[in-house]
Write a protein that holds these residues in place. Structure first.
Motif, short mmCIF file in Angstrom:
data_model
loop_
_atom_site.label_atom_id
_atom_site.label_comp_id
_atom_site.label_asym_id
_atom_site.label_seq_id
_atom_site.Cartn_x
_atom_site.Cartn_y
_atom_site.Cartn_z
N ARG A 397 0.19 -0.74 8.76
CA ARG A 397 0.69 0.64 8.74
C ARG A 397 1.78 0.81 7.69
NH1 ARG A 397 0.97 1.99 15.27
NH2 ARG A 397 -1.29 2.10 15.57
N LYS A 401 1.50 3.11 4.16
CA LYS A 401 2.47 4.15 3.79
C LYS A 401 3.02 3.89 2.39
CE LYS A 401 3.97 5.47 8.44
NZ LYS A 401 5.11 5.52 9.40
N ARG A 404 0.53 4.89 -0.22
CA ARG A 404 0.44 6.33 -0.42
C ARG A 404 1.62 6.87 -1.23
NH1 ARG A 404 -1.74 6.52 5.00
NH2 ARG A 404 0.33 6.89 5.87
N ARG A 405 2.77 6.19 -1.12
CA ARG A 405 3.96 6.65 -1.82
C ARG A 405 4.01 6.18 -3.28
NH1 ARG A 405 8.73 5.57 2.68
NH2 ARG A 405 8.01 7.09 4.23
#
Length: 600
Positions: A397, A401, A404-405
């Motif tokens: 997880r 994240k 995606r950043r």
């Protein structure tokens, strides 16, 4: 045999482990709980430190608990042996050579730095120099069995994080023998002879591995050719088990880890034509024996430690994972491993490992550690190992994240030409989409492909293919791909909900648009026809038609008539599916139109 001569303890303990594997694990798996956690919990609850300690007061617990961990410890060790053998099979010498920088560089630094850091902290709590060093060694290593099993289950062994984790674990396994010898020398107070004894042990280990490699290269392939020539499955199974256990025992006699010997044997067999057959043979044994191993690890968890010093225990568990994860992630970054993979590697290897159970027991027997300190450290190790599956989920997880950043790559900034006309829109550029695009290119048909995997989009754009990053379930994105002037939409993704949404959007914006979609099976194809797809291609039916074509041509029938009959059969299936969909299509079509009106 008379009942009095039967070792009931061994049989009752075996029944408990088998019952856990055959009954409890399948039931709990329905709730999507990791089998590793089930085995660990079962071992802790049913082991001699759990309900087994109440047998004196409650005799009926005899058939429900394990009285002596030694009754299953030998079988449990084979689980790790089989696991390392399979890992060796999955590798090759070439791949291992490419990993040498991580194994001997990153892995060696991890062992040294984590041992030193944890040992220094242990010294602050009043432990002597020898005890602090042993605690650092024991807690500095990680769990090969659980981490590799988790990565294998998630099919992530070949990822960057998987390769880094495996490299460090392999370095740790190579370090086990000298570290055990080091603890033994501390216990005997060898003084000035310690360095020479350690060097002698390393030379002995290198010689043993060399002998296993030489003998294996000379004998393994001829043995398996002979056994395979008999065409007897039982003999092949027996030969495989003999090689796995035999090389493990040979390594053990030489003072090495049995698992390391089995790993070398796996590497040797990875280069042979029998690799896949051996993998298939070993897999059931590996899974069951690993379950026994995890069960025995759970038996090392003493619930009394949880009650005795819960705050210190919790702080030690969190501290160990935090310190090791930070150090490993930092070292991984030094070796140019991307940040998401470095964090995932650190979280996976932050908990303790099975080596602590062996080393702490040896140190306690030699008087280097008190029984209280050893029991506390075993509890810390067991709890952190039980957290590995949860750590793997948390790591995924966090890394998702971070991914995606990340700033988008230049290739992802490309915008599809909205004013293009007469082209096909290919939704999804995975294995199926790539073939579709290749065929469109071969026939000179213009197309725009879309995908939501940024790495894949970047890679294919660098190769010159017109692929764009974006979500095809967005009407705005489809319009930007030139939907209003497109000649057809080809959906190659496999997610049913996304396919339905894409069809709904296309039909709402372009009722006349030809839509060709991939379908999982006949039922899915009928559903797609009902919601407005022009043509659905069921994977199961298409695979059976291609199999039939290959079989008929292989049997000697002329290719022309066979291909014609296959086309006829495909048309029959299509007609049947469309007819069946027409009966149920009205209801679904009305639903789609209502949704489209609400959206507009």
């Amino acid at each position: 045999m008379a009942a009095g001569h039967i070792n009931l303890d061994a049989y009752s303990d075996a029944l408990i482990v088998l019952g856990t594997a055959g009954i409890v694990v399948p039931i709990v798996q329905r709730w999507r709980v990791s089998p590793v956690l089930v085995y660990l919990a079962a071992g802790a609850i049913l082991g001699p430190l759990g309900l087994g300690s109440l047998q004196g007061a409650l005799p009926f617990l005899y058939w429900l608990t394990i009285t002596d961990a030694k009754n299953v410890s030998g079988i449990a060790e084979l689980g790790v042996v089989f696991l390392l053998f399979l890992i060796g099979l999955e590798l090759s010498y070439q791949r291992l050579l490419t990993m040498r920088r991580l194994v001997f560089g990153l892995g060696s630094l991890q062992v040294a730095i984590c041992t030193g850091a944890i040992g220094a902290i242990a010294a602050q709590f009043g432990n002597g120099a020898a005890a602090s060093l042993i605690i650092g060694v024991c807690l500095g290593l990680s769990s090969t069995a659980i981490v590799i099993e988790v990565l294998s289950t998630q099919r992530r062994l070949t990822t960057t994080a998987g390769r880094a984790s495996f490299s460090i674990l392999l370095a740790q396994d190579l370090a086990v023998v000298p570290l055990l010898l080091f603890i033994s020398l501390l216990g005997t107070r060898a003084g000035g002879s310690m360095l020479s004894s350690l060097g002698l042990a390393l030379a002995q280990a290198a010689l043993a591995i060399a002998l296993i490699v030489i003998v294996g290269r000379l004998l393994l392939r001829p043995i398996f050719r002979l056994v395979a020539g008999s065409a007897t499955t039982e003999l092949f199974v027996a030969a495989t088990l003999f090689v796995v256990v035999g090389t493990g025992v040979a390594a053990g006699v030489a003072g090495l880890s049995m698992a390391l010997g089995a790993f070398v044997a796996g590497l040797l067999l990875a280069e042979t034509e029998f690799r896949k057959a051996i993998e298939t043979t070993i897999e059931p044994f590996k899974s069951l024996l690993l379950g026994v191993f995890f069960f025995t690890v759970g038996m090392g968890l003493d619930f009394r430690e949880l009650v005795r010093e819960p705050v210190w225990l919790l702080a030690s568990v969190i501290g160990l994972i935090a310190i090791k994860a930070s150090l490993i992630a930092g070292l991984a970054r030094l070796f140019r491993i991307p940040l998401p993979a470095a964090i995932e590697t650190g979280l996976l290897l932050g908990p303790g490992g099975e080596f602590a159970f062996v080393a702490l027991g040896l140190a306690t027997a030699l008087g280097l550690l008190s029984a209280g300190v050893s029991s506390f450290m075993l509890a810390v190790t067991s709890l952190t190992m039980a957290l590995i599956p949860a750590m793997a989920v948390a790591a995924r997880r966090i890394t998702e994240k971070l991914e995606r950043r990340k700033p988008p790559e230049p290739e992802l900034a490309a915008v599809p030409p909205a004013d293009e006309t007469g082209h096909a829109i290919v939704v999804g550029h995975g294995r199926v989409g790539q073939i579709v695009c290749a065929m469109l290119e071969r026939h000179g048909r213009p197309f725009i492909a879309t995908d939501i995997d940024p790495a894949a989009v970047s890679a294919w754009r660098r190769r010159g293919r017109e692929v764009y990053y974006g979500d095809a379930t967005s009407p705005a994105f489809l319009k930007s791909c030139g939907l209003m002037g497109a000649a057809a939409v080809i959906v190659t993704i496999h997610t049913q909900a996304a396919i339905d949404e894409i069809v709904e959007i296309v039909r709402g914006l372009r009722p006349d648009m030809p839509i060709v979609s991939r379908a999982r099976d006949a039922t899915h194809a009928r559903h797609l026809y009902a919601i407005g797809v022009t043509d659905a291609v069921p994977e199961t039916i298409e695979a059976s038609l291609q199999l039939s074509e290959a079989a008929l041509v292989g049997l000697g029938l002329p290719a022309g008539p066979v291909i014609a009959s296959i086309h006829e059969k495909r048309d029959e299936f299509r007609h049947e599916l469309q007819e069946a969909a027409g009966l149920a299509g009205k209801t679904e079509t009305h639903s789609i139109r209502a949704k489209t009106l609400r959206r507009s």
